[in-house]
Write a protein that holds these residues in place. Structure first.
Motif, PDB file in Angstrom:
ATOM      1  N   ARG A  73      31.950   9.263   1.552  1.00  0.00           N
ATOM      2  CA  ARG A  73      31.923   8.880   0.139  1.00  0.00           C
ATOM      3  C   ARG A  73      31.304  10.012  -0.659  1.00  0.00           C
ATOM      4  O   ARG A  73      30.209  10.471  -0.355  1.00  0.00           O
ATOM      5  CB  ARG A  73      31.104   7.614  -0.077  1.00  0.00           C
ATOM      6  N   LEU A  74      32.034  10.487  -1.671  1.00  0.00           N
ATOM      7  CA  LEU A  74      31.526  11.509  -2.573  1.00  0.00           C
ATOM      8  C   LEU A  74      31.242  10.856  -3.916  1.00  0.00           C
ATOM      9  O   LEU A  74      32.142  10.283  -4.537  1.00  0.00           O
ATOM     10  CB  LEU A  74      32.552  12.630  -2.753  1.00  0.00           C
ATOM     11  N   ASP A  75      30.012  10.930  -4.366  1.00  0.00           N
ATOM     12  CA  ASP A  75      29.630  10.364  -5.657  1.00  0.00           C
ATOM     13  C   ASP A  75      29.913  11.392  -6.739  1.00  0.00           C
ATOM     14  O   ASP A  75      29.282  12.449  -6.786  1.00  0.00           O
ATOM     15  CB  ASP A  75      28.151   9.982  -5.650  1.00  0.00           C
ATOM     16  N   ILE A  76      30.864  11.075  -7.622  1.00  0.00           N
ATOM     17  CA  ILE A  76      31.232  11.989  -8.704  1.00  0.00           C
ATOM     18  C   ILE A  76      30.316  11.763  -9.906  1.00  0.00           C
ATOM     19  O   ILE A  76      29.766  12.708 -10.456  1.00  0.00           O
ATOM     20  CB  ILE A  76      32.717  11.801  -9.065  1.00  0.00           C
ATOM     21  N   THR A  77      30.188  10.513 -10.316  1.00  0.00           N
ATOM     22  CA  THR A  77      29.219  10.118 -11.342  1.00  0.00           C
ATOM     23  C   THR A  77      28.505   8.880 -10.827  1.00  0.00           C
ATOM     24  O   THR A  77      28.777   8.412  -9.719  1.00  0.00           O
ATOM     25  CB  THR A  77      29.911   9.796 -12.695  1.00  0.00           C
ATOM     26  N   ARG A  78      27.621   8.283 -11.655  1.00  0.00           N
ATOM     27  CA  ARG A  78      26.928   7.069 -11.211  1.00  0.00           C
ATOM     28  C   ARG A  78      27.885   5.905 -10.998  1.00  0.00           C
ATOM     29  O   ARG A  78      27.604   5.015 -10.214  1.00  0.00           O
ATOM     30  CB  ARG A  78      25.865   6.665 -12.231  1.00  0.00           C
ATOM     31  N   ARG A  79      29.010   5.907 -11.704  1.00  0.00           N
ATOM     32  CA  ARG A  79      29.970   4.805 -11.606  1.00  0.00           C
ATOM     33  C   ARG A  79      31.272   5.165 -10.910  1.00  0.00           C
ATOM     34  O   ARG A  79      32.141   4.330 -10.759  1.00  0.00           O
ATOM     35  CB  ARG A  79      30.301   4.289 -12.996  1.00  0.00           C
ATOM     36  N   THR A  80      31.418   6.397 -10.502  1.00  0.00           N
ATOM     37  CA  THR A  80      32.677   6.843  -9.903  1.00  0.00           C
ATOM     38  C   THR A  80      32.390   7.527  -8.560  1.00  0.00           C
ATOM     39  O   THR A  80      31.510   8.368  -8.462  1.00  0.00           O
ATOM     40  CB  THR A  80      33.399   7.837 -10.825  1.00  0.00           C
ATOM     41  N   SER A  81      33.174   7.146  -7.569  1.00  0.00           N
ATOM     42  CA  SER A  81      33.051   7.787  -6.262  1.00  0.00           C
ATOM     43  C   SER A  81      34.440   7.928  -5.634  1.00  0.00           C
ATOM     44  O   SER A  81      35.366   7.218  -5.982  1.00  0.00           O
ATOM     45  CB  SER A  81      32.123   6.999  -5.335  1.00  0.00           C
ATOM     46  N   LEU A  82      34.542   8.837  -4.708  1.00  0.00           N
ATOM     47  CA  LEU A  82      35.770   9.068  -3.962  1.00  0.00           C
ATOM     48  C   LEU A  82      35.471   8.739  -2.507  1.00  0.00           C
ATOM     49  O   LEU A  82      34.506   9.271  -1.944  1.00  0.00           O
ATOM     50  CB  LEU A  82      36.213  10.525  -4.122  1.00  0.00           C
TER      51      LEU A  82
ATOM     52  N   VAL B  35      24.851   6.669  10.464  1.00  0.00           N
ATOM     53  CA  VAL B  35      24.990   6.547   9.012  1.00  0.00           C
ATOM     54  C   VAL B  35      23.994   7.471   8.327  1.00  0.00           C
ATOM     55  O   VAL B  35      22.823   7.523   8.708  1.00  0.00           O
ATOM     56  CB  VAL B  35      24.723   5.086   8.574  1.00  0.00           C
ATOM     57  N   SER B  36      24.452   8.179   7.300  1.00  0.00           N
ATOM     58  CA  SER B  36      23.540   9.026   6.530  1.00  0.00           C
ATOM     59  C   SER B  36      22.656   8.156   5.644  1.00  0.00           C
ATOM     60  O   SER B  36      23.047   7.058   5.251  1.00  0.00           O
ATOM     61  CB  SER B  36      24.335  10.008   5.662  1.00  0.00           C
ATOM     62  N   ASN B  37      21.467   8.643   5.348  1.00  0.00           N
ATOM     63  CA  ASN B  37      20.590   7.918   4.419  1.00  0.00           C
ATOM     64  C   ASN B  37      20.247   8.816   3.228  1.00  0.00           C
ATOM     65  O   ASN B  37      19.110   8.916   2.798  1.00  0.00           O
ATOM     66  CB  ASN B  37      19.328   7.390   5.112  1.00  0.00           C
ATOM     67  N   TRP B  38      21.291   9.458   2.688  1.00  0.00           N
ATOM     68  CA  TRP B  38      21.134  10.343   1.550  1.00  0.00           C
ATOM     69  C   TRP B  38      21.083   9.542   0.257  1.00  0.00           C
ATOM     70  O   TRP B  38      21.640   8.456   0.157  1.00  0.00           O
ATOM     71  CB  TRP B  38      22.296  11.337   1.476  1.00  0.00           C
ATOM     72  N   SER B  39      20.462  10.090  -0.777  1.00  0.00           N
ATOM     73  CA  SER B  39      20.411   9.408  -2.070  1.00  0.00           C
ATOM     74  C   SER B  39      21.758   9.505  -2.791  1.00  0.00           C
ATOM     75  O   SER B  39      22.120   8.621  -3.560  1.00  0.00           O
ATOM     76  CB  SER B  39      19.302   9.997  -2.945  1.00  0.00           C
ATOM     77  N   ARG B  40      22.519  10.567  -2.555  1.00  0.00           N
ATOM     78  CA  ARG B  40      23.875  10.717  -3.103  1.00  0.00           C
ATOM     79  C   ARG B  40      24.824  10.991  -1.959  1.00  0.00           C
ATOM     80  O   ARG B  40      24.444  11.573  -0.962  1.00  0.00           O
ATOM     81  CB  ARG B  40      23.932  11.906  -4.068  1.00  0.00           C
TER      82      ARG B  40
END
Length: 99
Positions: free
Chosen positions: A87-96, A50-55
């Motif tokens: 998981r790609l974080d598009i905004t703080r409330r939206t992800s793909l 598992v990645s431990n990236w902030s985004r």
């Protein structure tokens, strides 16, 4: 007592290895002409990276299930699987997310 595994840190990922080991001895009176019992060993390894990236996030999962019958080798089985999740974080409330 349950606990949260810490994992093994590998650069920007964390590796979580697991394994289940079991043994079974049972009677097969109705399935065997001589009414003898049988024994089996089971091994279920699992690796999760598992990645431990902030985004964003990335996760790899590999797992297996192996059964070994001590007397009836024709009943042995092996199963393996691999999963990838992103998981790609598009905004703080939206992800793909994709699997």
């Amino acid at each position: 007592m349950p606990y949260d595994p810490t994992g093994i840190k590998i650069v920007t990922f964390v590796l979580f290895p697991e394994a289940e080991i079991a043994g079974l001895r049972a009677s097969i009176v109705f399935a065997s002409p001589d009414g003898q019992s049988y024994a089996t060993r089971e091994f279920a390894p699992r690796l999760r990276l598992v990645s431990n990236w902030s985004r964003h996030a990335l996760e790899f999962l590999g797992f297996g299930n192996l059964s070994h019958y001590l007397r009836f080798g024709s009943k042995n089985c092996r199963g393996f699987g691999v999963e990838l999740r992103r998981r790609l974080d598009i905004t703080r409330r939206t992800s793909l997310q994709a699997a």
